[in-house]
Design a protein around this motif. Structure first.
Motif, short mmCIF file in Angstrom:
data_model
loop_
_atom_site.label_atom_id
_atom_site.label_comp_id
_atom_site.label_asym_id
_atom_site.label_seq_id
_atom_site.Cartn_x
_atom_site.Cartn_y
_atom_site.Cartn_z
N ALA A 26 0.84 -1.21 0.00
CA ALA A 26 0.00 0.00 0.00
C ALA A 26 0.87 1.25 0.00
CB ALA A 26 -0.93 0.00 1.20
N GLY A 27 1.95 1.25 0.77
CA GLY A 27 2.87 2.40 0.81
C GLY A 27 3.55 2.62 -0.52
N ARG A 28 3.95 1.55 -1.15
CA ARG A 28 4.59 1.66 -2.47
C ARG A 28 3.60 2.19 -3.51
NH1 ARG A 28 8.85 3.00 -5.07
NH2 ARG A 28 9.13 1.88 -7.00
N TYR A 29 2.38 1.69 -3.47
CA TYR A 29 1.33 2.14 -4.38
C TYR A 29 1.01 3.62 -4.13
CZ TYR A 29 -2.88 1.79 -7.24
OH TYR A 29 -3.83 1.97 -8.20
N PHE A 30 0.96 4.01 -2.85
CA PHE A 30 0.72 5.41 -2.47
C PHE A 30 1.81 6.30 -3.06
CE2 PHE A 30 1.29 9.00 0.40
CZ PHE A 30 0.00 9.47 0.53
N LEU B 50 -11.00 5.74 0.57
CA LEU B 50 -11.32 7.17 0.48
C LEU B 50 -10.25 8.03 1.16
CD1 LEU B 50 -15.19 7.24 0.97
CD2 LEU B 50 -13.88 7.68 -1.10
N LYS B 51 -9.78 7.62 2.32
CA LYS B 51 -8.72 8.37 3.01
C LYS B 51 -7.46 8.39 2.15
CE LYS B 51 -6.75 10.54 6.41
NZ LYS B 51 -6.94 11.97 6.49
N PHE B 52 -7.15 7.29 1.53
CA PHE B 52 -6.00 7.14 0.64
C PHE B 52 -6.10 8.14 -0.52
CE2 PHE B 52 -3.70 4.81 -2.73
CZ PHE B 52 -2.60 4.32 -2.05
N ILE B 53 -7.25 8.18 -1.20
CA ILE B 53 -7.45 9.07 -2.35
C ILE B 53 -7.42 10.53 -1.93
CG2 ILE B 53 -9.17 9.80 -4.06
CD1 ILE B 53 -10.01 6.80 -4.19
N PHE B 54 -8.14 10.88 -0.85
CA PHE B 54 -8.16 12.28 -0.40
C PHE B 54 -6.78 12.75 0.02
CE2 PHE B 54 -12.85 11.66 0.86
CZ PHE B 54 -13.27 12.05 -0.40
N THR B 55 -5.99 11.89 0.64
CA THR B 55 -4.65 12.27 1.06
C THR B 55 -3.75 12.52 -0.14
OG1 THR B 55 -4.90 11.00 3.10
CG2 THR B 55 -2.66 11.56 2.45
N ILE B 56 -3.84 11.68 -1.16
CA ILE B 56 -3.03 11.88 -2.37
C ILE B 56 -3.39 13.20 -3.04
CG2 ILE B 56 -2.67 11.05 -4.73
CD1 ILE B 56 -2.70 8.21 -3.58
N ILE B 57 -4.68 13.51 -3.15
CA ILE B 57 -5.09 14.77 -3.76
C ILE B 57 -4.58 15.95 -2.94
CG2 ILE B 57 -7.09 16.22 -4.31
CD1 ILE B 57 -8.60 13.57 -4.95
N PHE B 58 -4.74 15.89 -1.63
CA PHE B 58 -4.31 16.98 -0.76
C PHE B 58 -2.80 17.22 -0.85
CE2 PHE B 58 -2.70 18.46 3.33
CZ PHE B 58 -3.36 19.68 3.41
N ILE B 59 -2.03 16.16 -0.74
CA ILE B 59 -0.57 16.31 -0.80
C ILE B 59 -0.13 16.83 -2.16
CG2 ILE B 59 1.62 15.05 -0.76
CD1 ILE B 59 0.48 13.33 1.47
N THR B 60 -0.75 16.35 -3.22
CA THR B 60 -0.40 16.80 -4.57
C THR B 60 -0.62 18.30 -4.70
OG1 THR B 60 -0.95 14.67 -5.54
CG2 THR B 60 -0.89 16.55 -7.03
#
Length: 185
Positions: free
Chosen positions: A102-106, A171-181
């Motif tokens: 999951a971390g690698r995919y993130f 959902l937390k995964f997706i929202f975090t990626i958008i936010f950090i980006t």
């Protein structure tokens, strides 16, 4: 921005890493986690040793400052500790592998989103305003802000009431990626 104010563009990356380390440390109350996250932030698997001292100082300053302001990170006391046997040992190993994947995919998705953002966004500030506003509305509409912040609302619901939805992690995964980006691109 700080490097432009003090006219020292040479240290731009160091300032960025200090900010990242301080943010993670202050938010999650984990100064060493903030240090290593920041030092590995720009290139997965490569540690920026030149920034070790300033990132460590900024992470610990943020940690103590957030404590001074009364911020407490999420914690939960585990009352039911499972018996250590071959089943729990294998389960822990499988969880470690799953979290590593999951971390690698993130990390991979974060890099792809960063590249997409850099190639498509013309005005960074308008994009931050629009997507930030949209994200705020979406976060409020999805279970009243359950996925906002550091995840402590979701974890509190999980540990105290057993309230966990199968899609929470995604959902937390997706929202975090958008936010950090948006914030760090």
């Amino acid at each position: 921005y700080v490097s432009r104010i003090f006219k020292c563009r040479r240290y731009r990356r160091t300032f960025l890493l200090c900010g990242i380390g301080a943010a993670v440390s202050g938010l999650f109350q984990t100064p060493l986690g903030g240090v290593f996250f920041a030092l590995e932030f720009t290139t997965a698997g490569v540690i920026s040793y030149y920034a070790l001292l300033p990132v460590t100082v900024s992470a610990y300053m943020a940690y103590y400052f957030s404590k001074l302001l009364g911020f407490n990170a999420f914690s939960h006391t585990i009352t039911n500790i499972p018996e250590l046997n071959i089943f729990t040992f294998v389960l822990v190993i499988l969880c470690g592998v799953a979290f590593g994947i999951a971390g690698r995919y993130f990390s991979s998705l974060l890099r792809k989103m960063h590249n997409l953002y850099k190639t498509t966004v013309k005005n960074r500030y308008v994009c931050i305003l629009l997507i930030g506003s949209l994200m705020a509305v979406i976060l409020i509409l999805t279970h009243g802000g359950r996925y906002a912040g550091s995840g402590d609302i979701m974890l509190t619901n999980l540990f105290s009431a057993g309230d966990f939805k199968i899609y929470d992690f995604l959902l937390k995964f997706i929202f975090t990626i958008i936010f950090i980006t948006i914030c760090f691109s």
